[in-house]
Design a protein around this motif. Structure first.
Motif, PDB file in Angstrom:
ATOM      1  N   THR A 251       0.828  -1.198   0.000  1.00 19.45           N
ATOM      2  CA  THR A 251       0.000   0.000   0.000  1.00 19.45           C
ATOM      3  C   THR A 251       0.866   1.253   0.000  1.00 19.45           C
ATOM      4  OG1 THR A 251      -1.685  -1.200   1.233  1.00 19.45           O
ATOM      5  CG2 THR A 251      -1.877   1.190   1.194  1.00 19.45           C
ATOM      6  N   LEU A 252       1.936   1.237   0.788  1.00 16.27           N
ATOM      7  CA  LEU A 252       2.814   2.403   0.868  1.00 16.27           C
ATOM      8  C   LEU A 252       3.665   2.588  -0.379  1.00 16.27           C
ATOM      9  CD1 LEU A 252       4.096   2.096   4.545  1.00 16.27           C
ATOM     10  CD2 LEU A 252       2.411   3.696   3.656  1.00 16.27           C
ATOM     11  N   PHE A 253       4.115   1.491  -0.982  1.00 14.47           N
ATOM     12  CA  PHE A 253       5.082   1.576  -2.070  1.00 14.47           C
ATOM     13  C   PHE A 253       4.488   1.397  -3.462  1.00 14.47           C
ATOM     14  CE2 PHE A 253       7.807  -0.160   1.488  1.00 14.47           C
ATOM     15  CZ  PHE A 253       8.320   1.076   1.830  1.00 14.47           C
ATOM     16  N   ILE A 254       3.229   0.972  -3.568  1.00 16.98           N
ATOM     17  CA  ILE A 254       2.598   0.842  -4.889  1.00 16.98           C
ATOM     18  C   ILE A 254       1.355   1.723  -4.976  1.00 16.98           C
ATOM     19  CG2 ILE A 254       1.433  -0.701  -6.506  1.00 16.98           C
ATOM     20  CD1 ILE A 254       3.201  -2.957  -5.543  1.00 16.98           C
ATOM     21  N   SER A 255       0.403   1.544  -4.071  1.00 12.94           N
ATOM     22  CA  SER A 255      -0.877   2.261  -4.174  1.00 12.94           C
ATOM     23  C   SER A 255      -0.723   3.769  -3.998  1.00 12.94           C
ATOM     24  CB  SER A 255      -1.872   1.727  -3.150  1.00 12.94           C
ATOM     25  OG  SER A 255      -2.199   0.403  -3.441  1.00 12.94           O
ATOM     26  N   ALA A 256      -0.010   4.184  -2.968  1.00 16.34           N
ATOM     27  CA  ALA A 256       0.142   5.625  -2.718  1.00 16.34           C
ATOM     28  C   ALA A 256       0.903   6.322  -3.850  1.00 16.34           C
ATOM     29  CB  ALA A 256       0.814   5.860  -1.370  1.00 16.34           C
ATOM     30  N   PRO A 257       2.064   5.803  -4.306  1.00 17.13           N
ATOM     31  CA  PRO A 257       2.734   6.471  -5.433  1.00 17.13           C
ATOM     32  C   PRO A 257       1.906   6.436  -6.719  1.00 17.13           C
ATOM     33  CG  PRO A 257       4.279   5.045  -4.320  1.00 17.13           C
ATOM     34  CD  PRO A 257       2.930   4.771  -3.735  1.00 17.13           C
ATOM     35  N   SER A 258       1.186   5.353  -6.946  1.00 23.53           N
ATOM     36  CA  SER A 258       0.365   5.252  -8.149  1.00 23.53           C
ATOM     37  C   SER A 258      -0.758   6.286  -8.122  1.00 23.53           C
ATOM     38  CB  SER A 258      -0.198   3.842  -8.278  1.00 23.53           C
ATOM     39  OG  SER A 258      -0.983   3.724  -9.418  1.00 23.53           O
ATOM     40  N   TYR A 259      -1.349   6.498  -6.971  1.00 22.20           N
ATOM     41  CA  TYR A 259      -2.393   7.517  -6.855  1.00 22.20           C
ATOM     42  C   TYR A 259      -1.814   8.912  -7.062  1.00 22.20           C
ATOM     43  CZ  TYR A 259      -6.499  10.023  -5.298  1.00 22.20           C
ATOM     44  OH  TYR A 259      -7.580  10.860  -5.247  1.00 22.20           O
ATOM     45  N   MET A 260      -0.618   9.157  -6.519  1.00 22.69           N
ATOM     46  CA  MET A 260       0.019  10.459  -6.726  1.00 22.69           C
ATOM     47  C   MET A 260       0.362  10.675  -8.202  1.00 22.69           C
ATOM     48  SD  MET A 260       2.494  11.121  -3.491  1.00 22.69           S
ATOM     49  CE  MET A 260       2.706   9.552  -2.686  1.00 22.69           C
ATOM     50  N   MET A 261       0.795   9.647  -8.885  1.00 22.03           N
ATOM     51  CA  MET A 261       1.104   9.765 -10.311  1.00 22.03           C
ATOM     52  C   MET A 261      -0.172   9.989 -11.120  1.00 22.03           C
ATOM     53  SD  MET A 261       4.164   7.008 -10.624  1.00 22.03           S
ATOM     54  CE  MET A 261       4.612   7.375 -12.295  1.00 22.03           C
ATOM     55  N   ALA A 262      -1.282   9.407 -10.678  1.00 20.54           N
ATOM     56  CA  ALA A 262      -2.559   9.668 -11.348  1.00 20.54           C
ATOM     57  C   ALA A 262      -2.941  11.135 -11.201  1.00 20.54           C
ATOM     58  CB  ALA A 262      -3.654   8.772 -10.771  1.00 20.54           C
TER      59      ALA A 262
ATOM     60  N   TYR B   8      -2.564   9.889 -18.254  1.00 17.16           N
ATOM     61  CA  TYR B   8      -2.467   8.465 -17.904  1.00 17.16           C
ATOM     62  C   TYR B   8      -3.174   8.122 -16.600  1.00 17.16           C
ATOM     63  CZ  TYR B   8       1.307   9.020 -21.244  1.00 17.16           C
ATOM     64  OH  TYR B   8       2.035   9.331 -22.352  1.00 17.16           O
ATOM     65  N   PHE B   9      -3.992   9.018 -16.085  1.00 14.80           N
ATOM     66  CA  PHE B   9      -4.538   8.809 -14.742  1.00 14.80           C
ATOM     67  C   PHE B   9      -5.431   7.578 -14.649  1.00 14.80           C
ATOM     68  CE2 PHE B   9      -8.301  10.972 -16.254  1.00 14.80           C
ATOM     69  CZ  PHE B   9      -9.324  10.571 -15.408  1.00 14.80           C
ATOM     70  N   VAL B  10      -6.070   7.186 -15.736  1.00 11.76           N
ATOM     71  CA  VAL B  10      -6.930   5.996 -15.695  1.00 11.76           C
ATOM     72  C   VAL B  10      -6.089   4.745 -15.448  1.00 11.76           C
ATOM     73  CG1 VAL B  10      -8.515   4.576 -17.035  1.00 11.76           C
ATOM     74  CG2 VAL B  10      -8.646   7.049 -17.183  1.00 11.76           C
ATOM     75  N   TYR B  11      -4.927   4.674 -16.089  1.00 11.76           N
ATOM     76  CA  TYR B  11      -4.049   3.514 -15.903  1.00 11.76           C
ATOM     77  C   TYR B  11      -3.522   3.446 -14.470  1.00 11.76           C
ATOM     78  CZ  TYR B  11      -4.128   3.348 -20.970  1.00 11.76           C
ATOM     79  OH  TYR B  11      -4.541   3.271 -22.269  1.00 11.76           O
ATOM     80  N   PHE B  12      -3.116   4.584 -13.943  1.00  8.60           N
ATOM     81  CA  PHE B  12      -2.623   4.605 -12.568  1.00  8.60           C
ATOM     82  C   PHE B  12      -3.733   4.296 -11.567  1.00  8.60           C
ATOM     83  CE2 PHE B  12       0.713   7.425 -14.464  1.00  8.60           C
ATOM     84  CZ  PHE B  12       1.759   6.536 -14.269  1.00  8.60           C
ATOM     85  N   MET B  13      -4.943   4.741 -11.856  1.00  7.98           N
ATOM     86  CA  MET B  13      -6.069   4.421 -10.978  1.00  7.98           C
ATOM     87  C   MET B  13      -6.371   2.925 -11.018  1.00  7.98           C
ATOM     88  SD  MET B  13      -6.803   7.013  -9.350  1.00  7.98           S
ATOM     89  CE  MET B  13      -8.012   6.067  -8.507  1.00  7.98           C
ATOM     90  N   LEU B  14      -6.236   2.314 -12.167  1.00  9.01           N
ATOM     91  CA  LEU B  14      -6.446   0.874 -12.286  1.00  9.01           C
ATOM     92  C   LEU B  14      -5.410   0.109 -11.470  1.00  9.01           C
ATOM     93  CD1 LEU B  14      -8.246  -1.195 -13.701  1.00  9.01           C
ATOM     94  CD2 LEU B  14      -6.583  -1.228 -15.555  1.00  9.01           C
ATOM     95  N   ILE B  15      -4.153   0.528 -11.543  1.00 10.97           N
ATOM     96  CA  ILE B  15      -3.094  -0.102 -10.748  1.00 10.97           C
ATOM     97  C   ILE B  15      -3.380   0.075  -9.263  1.00 10.97           C
ATOM     98  CG2 ILE B  15      -0.650   0.053 -10.121  1.00 10.97           C
ATOM     99  CD1 ILE B  15      -0.134   0.819 -13.077  1.00 10.97           C
ATOM    100  N   THR B  16      -3.781   1.276  -8.865  1.00 14.26           N
ATOM    101  CA  THR B  16      -4.077   1.543  -7.458  1.00 14.26           C
ATOM    102  C   THR B  16      -5.212   0.670  -6.951  1.00 14.26           C
ATOM    103  OG1 THR B  16      -3.367   3.834  -7.729  1.00 14.26           O
ATOM    104  CG2 THR B  16      -4.729   3.341  -5.818  1.00 14.26           C
ATOM    105  N   SER B  17      -6.292   0.589  -7.696  1.00 13.10           N
ATOM    106  CA  SER B  17      -7.453  -0.166  -7.218  1.00 13.10           C
ATOM    107  C   SER B  17      -7.195  -1.670  -7.222  1.00 13.10           C
ATOM    108  CB  SER B  17      -8.687   0.173  -8.047  1.00 13.10           C
ATOM    109  OG  SER B  17      -8.495  -0.174  -9.387  1.00 13.10           O
ATOM    110  N   VAL B  18      -6.478  -2.186  -8.208  1.00  8.14           N
ATOM    111  CA  VAL B  18      -6.164  -3.625  -8.212  1.00  8.14           C
ATOM    112  C   VAL B  18      -5.222  -3.955  -7.066  1.00  8.14           C
ATOM    113  CG1 VAL B  18      -5.016  -5.457  -9.511  1.00  8.14           C
ATOM    114  CG2 VAL B  18      -6.637  -3.960 -10.658  1.00  8.14           C
ATOM    115  N   ASN B  19      -4.252  -3.089  -6.796  1.00 10.75           N
ATOM    116  CA  ASN B  19      -3.349  -3.348  -5.686  1.00 10.75           C
ATOM    117  C   ASN B  19      -4.083  -3.265  -4.347  1.00 10.75           C
ATOM    118  OD1 ASN B  19      -0.621  -3.891  -4.741  1.00 10.75           O
ATOM    119  ND2 ASN B  19      -0.788  -1.873  -3.822  1.00 10.75           N
ATOM    120  N   LEU B  20      -5.019  -2.340  -4.210  1.00 14.08           N
ATOM    121  CA  LEU B  20      -5.813  -2.283  -2.974  1.00 14.08           C
ATOM    122  C   LEU B  20      -6.669  -3.532  -2.810  1.00 14.08           C
ATOM    123  CD1 LEU B  20      -6.918   1.456  -2.824  1.00 14.08           C
ATOM    124  CD2 LEU B  20      -5.344   0.265  -1.297  1.00 14.08           C
ATOM    125  N   ALA B  21      -7.171  -4.067  -3.914  1.00 11.73           N
ATOM    126  CA  ALA B  21      -7.935  -5.311  -3.842  1.00 11.73           C
ATOM    127  C   ALA B  21      -7.039  -6.461  -3.405  1.00 11.73           C
ATOM    128  CB  ALA B  21      -8.576  -5.613  -5.195  1.00 11.73           C
TER     129      ALA B  21
END
Length: 183
Positions: free
Chosen positions: A116-127, A133-146
């Protein structure tokens, strides 16, 4: 001497099907909740579309990075671990790790929060920073949270554990050990 305060096995406690259903639910809800504010913020920016192939590749590799982010706090704290590489159905590469030493409560909490700290949070910030590219980063964030749903369940037990406990890998989960009081 150490006594077992609690053995935690999430798969046995909740059941694998229930965990999968809740994980999918968490992923969909997190995508919706996080996507709507960002889409309103970015407005009518055009999203760059590179097709389905890059999305499939990233989602294929995301479980590997998720496991690596669990291992990162252990590597940074110089904990010895054993890593096993396996291929599921001869196609999907995955690996398992087992820490050879006992972990403190703080290290276990960091290990559970690692993805969560090293994938989801940076991915959300990049979105937030890259509107194309925010849709792609949001997809990465939500799949990682799942994928982190079981991590949050383990985290709940780690936080409830006594302050000076030691957490040890068990066969299918974790054992929370406390120092036995001498009489």
């Amino acid at each position: 001497m150490m006594n077992c305060w609690k053995s935690v096995n999430i798969n046995k406690e909740f059941g694998l099907n229930r965990i999968y259903i809740f994980s999918i639910f968490i992923g969909v809800i997190s995508f919706l909740i996080l996507f709507i504010p960002l889409s309103m913020y970015h407005g009518s920016n055009e999203v760059k579309d590179y097709g389905l192939f890059p999305v499939v590749v990233v989602l294929f590799l995301l479980p590997l990075f998720h496991r690596l982010m669990h291992m990162l706090p252990l590597l940074l704290s110089y904990k010895r671990m054993k890593v096993f590489l396996k291929f599921r159905k001869r196609v999907f590469p995955t690996f398992f790790y087992q820490c050879k030493s006992k972990l403190s409560k703080q290290t276990s909490i960091l290990m559970a929060l690692g993805p969560t700290l090293f994938i989801s949070a940076p991915s959300y910030m990049m979105a937030y920073m890259f509107p194309d590219y925010f849709v792609y980063f949001m997809l990465i964030t939500s799949v990682n949270l799942a994928m982190s749903f079981t991590d949050f369940l383990y985290l709940y037990h780690f936080v409830k554990a006594p302050r000076r406990c030691i957490i040890e890998n068990a066969k299918d989960g974790y054992d929370i050990l406390i120092q036995r009081k001498e009489a």
